[in-house]
Design an enzyme around this catalytic site. Structure first.
Site, PDB file in Angstrom:
ATOM      1  CB  THR A 200       2.188  -3.451   7.001  1.00  0.00           C
ATOM      2  OG1 THR A 200       3.432  -3.486   6.335  1.00  0.00           O
ATOM      3  CG2 THR A 200       2.437  -3.338   8.502  1.00  0.00           C
ATOM      4  N   GLY A 230      12.297  -2.163   8.703  1.00  0.00           N
ATOM      5  CA  GLY A 230      11.449  -0.966   8.631  1.00  0.00           C
ATOM      6  C   GLY A 230      10.961  -0.553  10.009  1.00  0.00           C
TER       7      GLY A 230
END
Lengths: 341, 341
Positions: A200, A230
């Site tokens: 990420t 998320g």
């Protein structure tokens, strides 16, 4: 808070403004998700550090030219999205169905305006779509087809979903599915395998006007369910920016970051308990999530240029650059927080 | 904090446990979105109060039978979703494209587990889908087709999108579009017309074991863009529950609730500044959002049974019931906070 002695110092081939004041005029810091030793070969390590450097250069260039922190974090994250090594944009992981669904958000600290997209499938740079949501709509978050349609209508670069295919992520997905099936047969629960979701991306920046901004972009978790969102695109969970407190970008098992409101909670600790960036981020990452064995990280930058990287994992690909133009890049150092000042 | 003298007291035709202790054993409170005098005819007022009563009865019945707060808030919100008067489930407003896209979330205070769905189109009761996400997946939030698919796969009641058509909402949507076009032609900006979006629903509850839960469900804003997600399904924005602080459900122009992390910020003020439910909710609704002219509300319940309704609007359809089984239902009372204890 001691600066870690194992920092990699890489001097860019460019001229830089050198700080003469105690408070840095500009700061940009980035992360590329948590990482373990076993998954980072020496070659990959070099490639990751190169990728971080390119990203920081893009963001720093904007700040050096008196650009805003919002443009700087967008530019830095865009570079990471275009790099297949990171789990965002081009290098996004695969869902349970073998597709790519991407999430991103951006926020500016002066106005607390924010934009985000989630579960996008054809937007080359989700972070730019997030900024467009912030600047061109009355909304904060667009998801799924609606986000894709908005990006099309607003001239953002659209790609075929195949663009997001990378052999490495495909193999990771196969391995992850295999493991899930094995566990199913043996009756074991299937824990999230963060190993398969490395990368990420996120950035925080402070510009010459003293304004903070934060940005986060991700492909999410390998083998996630279709439609799963998320923490990355959720303001207050994976991203937050407020000039009064800090700019924050998180990475980790997003579900926990949502439930604990990690990014927003860090600002609350600073505002109401007087914690500095390091203590506030450690309270969440080391004292709240580590006891639950939840891997993750937060990078936190306040308006005075104080910077903390807090992570619970073997490593966190990360870097920063400030007035002196020296890039600081590193991946490993267990459970420490380095303060820039 | 004084109990308002204009409360409507409605005694249910059922036997109730009467409180003998200072701390209520059970509390359930609900809201049905903010409301203005001009949009509430006497007939509609009665229908709304009836709808609130039916919802509270469903939730209270569960608590009275020593059920959990999670089941109670789900049951209460489900009743509101099935009532065409409220902007959730059956009564959801229309998007820019003339469709219905629904959002919901649920959270339990003991474990801080949460589940949510957003931008769903065929799930009769989004709040039950949110609970199923929490209990049957490793995720917190599923959106769009993924959420719809999950609901199908898990035996939740699926309906044709036409189910969500109501003449009242369709007319509101037409009016809203007309107004937008007029503004466009005259060069005026188009502010959100909250009038056309009456009725986000939410519930908070405390059960006999001392556990809190919160739930919120909505159709969002009339004429919202396809894929727009507001605060209702976002943990920390429109919904939060933590036994240490409070259970919270919000309503209002969601974008601001996201940017200020309203639900989570209320818990931070309680935890770090020692504010009670009323002061914490007023800090957000009256001191933060009202100066920005952002209409909205938060209902906040702590584990000792202290309850606050804070709203900036002419009215907030709302109600509560505690050990004594007396339902308290009301719509109007400007900018006041009523404390149950």
């Amino acid at each position: 808070m001691t600066r870690n002695i194992n920092l990699f110092f890489i001097l860019l081939q460019a001229s830089f403004i050198h700080a003469t004041t105690a408070i840095p005029k500009v700061v940009i810091a980035i992360h590329g998700g948590t990482a373990d030793h076993e998954e980072i070969s020496p070659l990959l390590e070099k490639e990751i550090l190169d990728g971080l450097a390119t990203s920081l250069k893009a963001g720093y260039q904007i700040l050096k030219n008196k650009g805003g922190s919002l443009a700087a974090v967008e530019a830095a994250v865009k570079v990471l999205e275009n790099n297949p090594l990171f789990n965002a944009g081009k290098g996004a992981v695969f869902t349970e169905e073998g597709k790519n669904e991407m999430d991103a958000s951006i926020m500016e600290g002066r106005t607390k305006k924010a934009g985000a997209v989630a579960s996008t499938t054809i937007i080359k740079n989700p972070i730019s779509a997030a900024r467009a949501v912030m600047e061109k709509t009355r909304h904060v978050l667009l998801v799924g087809n609606g986000a894709d349609q908005f990006a099309k209508d607003n001239g953002l670069e659209i790609v075929d979903p195949k663009y997001f295919y990378t052999e490495r992520r495909w193999k990771e997905w196969q391995k992850s599915k295999q493991k899930k099936n094995q566990n199913k047969q043996s009756g074991l629960p299937t824990p999230w395998n963060r190993h398969f979701s490395l990368g990420t991306t996120g950035a925080v920046a402070l510009d010459p006007l003293g304004n903070l901004a934060a940005a986060t972009s991700t492909g999410g978790l390998t083998n996630k369910m279709h439609g799963r969102v998320g923490d990355s695109p959720l303001i207050g969970a994976g991203t937050y920016a407020d000039n009064e407190t800090a700019a924050i970008s998180c990475t980790g098992v997003g579900e926990y970051f949502i439930r604990f409101g990690v990014a927003h909670e860090i600002t609350a600790l600073m505002k109401y308990k007087g914690y500095d960036v390091a203590k506030a981020s450690d309270t969440l990452i080391q004292e709240t999530l580590k006891p639950l064995k939840v891997e993750g990280a937060a990078i936190v930058l306040d308006a005075k240029g104080n910077l903390a990287f807090s992570y619970f994992a073997e490593g966190l690909p990360r870097g920063y650059v400030t007035d002196d133009g020296v890039l600081h890049l590193l991946i490993f150092e267990k459970e420490t927080t380095q303060s820039l000042r």
